[in-house]
Design a protein around this motif. Structure first.
Motif, PDB file in Angstrom:
ATOM      1  N   GLU A  12       0.835  -1.208   0.000  1.00  0.00           N
ATOM      2  CA  GLU A  12       0.000   0.000   0.000  1.00  0.00           C
ATOM      3  C   GLU A  12       0.868   1.255   0.000  1.00  0.00           C
ATOM      4  O   GLU A  12       0.559   2.237  -0.684  1.00  0.00           O
ATOM      5  N   ARG A  13       1.935   1.255   0.828  1.00  0.00           N
ATOM      6  CA  ARG A  13       2.826   2.419   0.845  1.00  0.00           C
ATOM      7  C   ARG A  13       3.465   2.631  -0.533  1.00  0.00           C
ATOM      8  O   ARG A  13       3.597   3.770  -0.994  1.00  0.00           O
ATOM      9  N   ALA A  15       2.249   1.699  -3.470  1.00  0.00           N
ATOM     10  CA  ALA A  15       1.233   2.146  -4.424  1.00  0.00           C
ATOM     11  C   ALA A  15       0.883   3.614  -4.241  1.00  0.00           C
ATOM     12  O   ALA A  15       0.603   4.333  -5.207  1.00  0.00           O
ATOM     13  N   SER A  16       0.905   4.076  -2.985  1.00  0.00           N
ATOM     14  CA  SER A  16       0.561   5.476  -2.722  1.00  0.00           C
ATOM     15  C   SER A  16       1.741   6.418  -2.910  1.00  0.00           C
ATOM     16  O   SER A  16       1.577   7.649  -2.862  1.00  0.00           O
ATOM     17  N   SER A  18       4.319   6.629  -0.848  1.00  0.00           N
ATOM     18  CA  SER A  18       4.853   7.089   0.440  1.00  0.00           C
ATOM     19  C   SER A  18       5.987   6.213   0.955  1.00  0.00           C
ATOM     20  O   SER A  18       6.549   6.503   2.016  1.00  0.00           O
ATOM     21  N   ARG A  47      -5.739  -0.451  -7.067  1.00  0.00           N
ATOM     22  CA  ARG A  47      -6.718   0.133  -6.143  1.00  0.00           C
ATOM     23  C   ARG A  47      -6.356   1.555  -5.724  1.00  0.00           C
ATOM     24  O   ARG A  47      -7.178   2.244  -5.112  1.00  0.00           O
ATOM     25  N   SER A  48      -5.156   1.982  -6.011  1.00  0.00           N
ATOM     26  CA  SER A  48      -4.724   3.321  -5.603  1.00  0.00           C
ATOM     27  C   SER A  48      -5.402   4.383  -6.465  1.00  0.00           C
ATOM     28  O   SER A  48      -5.948   4.081  -7.534  1.00  0.00           O
ATOM     29  N   PRO A  49      -5.391   5.643  -6.040  1.00  0.00           N
ATOM     30  CA  PRO A  49      -6.002   6.710  -6.845  1.00  0.00           C
ATOM     31  C   PRO A  49      -5.391   6.804  -8.242  1.00  0.00           C
ATOM     32  O   PRO A  49      -6.122   6.999  -9.225  1.00  0.00           O
TER      33      PRO A  49
END
Length: 275
Positions: A12-13, A15-16, A18, A47-49
């Motif tokens: 998730e980090r 993909a975003s 960060s 799934r990220s923006p």
């Protein structure tokens, strides 16, 4: 085997955007050899923006393509992409050769129109080959030659496009012209044309396609037209070069030899032309 795997929060980090640079580098290196982690990261990115925006753009582009709506337009695009010869002066030259032969036959009653067309037909594809590939004819040559599909593969695709246009048109024109008694037949030029085209490609591996095609075309035209004085002599000279089992067998053998030489020299087209 890797001692670690990408966790959900780490994906998730990443993909975003960060994730720290060392963490991102380790992740990218790891998923090169770990399929499950690659799937986990890909799912997180989708799934990220940013992934959602890219999906919308992709759907919009695909919706606007309308692949079945305009076959004529797609054919025109394929011809445009096939090479410079199919969108330049060569098409006009091909039309001029065919139109001139038909005009001579039906407009002024020239008896040698068909032998003249058959004598010139093997040289017509050579002009297309000369204008299809190389730094002198293609302004994008340096870019296309550096792509994985460049080199001999691209040259063969463009040569096939030239033949796909010229052979049917010349064959139809030959069939429409008055049929004088005796040889050569309407299709007698096909094997010589194929052999000369392959010879231009093989010789082009040494000299460049522009020089090889020009030399062979001039040699062919001089061999056919130089000793002629009129329609009977034109037909006889064309028949001598292309008609009969011996002549056709010789052209077939020449085509095989040139194809073999082209296969041996195929790597030479991986480099930019220097002549």
């Amino acid at each position: 085997m890797s001692a670690w795997h990408v966790s959900g929060p780490m994906a998730e980090r990443y993909a975003s955007g960060s994730a720290a640079e060392p963490e991102a580098w380790s992740l990218e290196k790891h998923i090169e050899s770990c399929g499950p982690c690659a799937v986990r990261v890909s799912t997180a990115v989708q799934r990220s923006p940013a992934g959602l925006v890219l999906a919308e753009i992709r759907a919009t582009v695909l919706a606007g393509r309308a692949p079945a709506a305009a076959p004529v337009r797609w054919t025109a695009r394929m011809m445009w992409a096939a090479g410079p010869a199919l969108r330049g002066a060569w098409l006009l030259s091909l039309a001029a050769v065919i139109g001139g032969a038909l005009f001579l036959a039906y407009g002024v009653g020239f008896e040698g129109a068909r032998p003249l067309l058959l004598a010139l037909s093997p040289a017509v594809p050579l002009a297309g080959v000369a204008l299809s590939y190389g730094r002198y004819s293609d302004p994008m040559h340096e870019i296309t030659a550096a792509t994985p599909s460049g080199g001999l593969r691209l040259l063969l695709i463009r040569t096939a496009a030239v033949l796909a246009v010229s052979v049917p048109l010349l064959a139809v024109a030959s069939a429409l012209l008055p049929d004088p008694a005796g040889p050569p037949g309407a299709a007698a030029w096909l094997l010589p044309g194929l052999a000369l085209t392959l010879a231009a490609l093989a010789l082009g591996s040494y000299t460049g396609c522009r020089i090889s095609a020009t030399v062979l075309a001039c040699a062919w035209v001089m061999a056919v037209l130089a000793p002629l004085a009129g329609p009977p002599a034109l037909a006889a000279e064309a028949a001598r070069l292309v008609s009969g089992p011996d002549a056709q067998a010789g052209w077939a053998a020449a085509a095989v030899v040139c194809a073999g030489l082209l296969a041996v020299r195929r790597s030479s087209f991986d480099h930019l032309e220097s002549v």
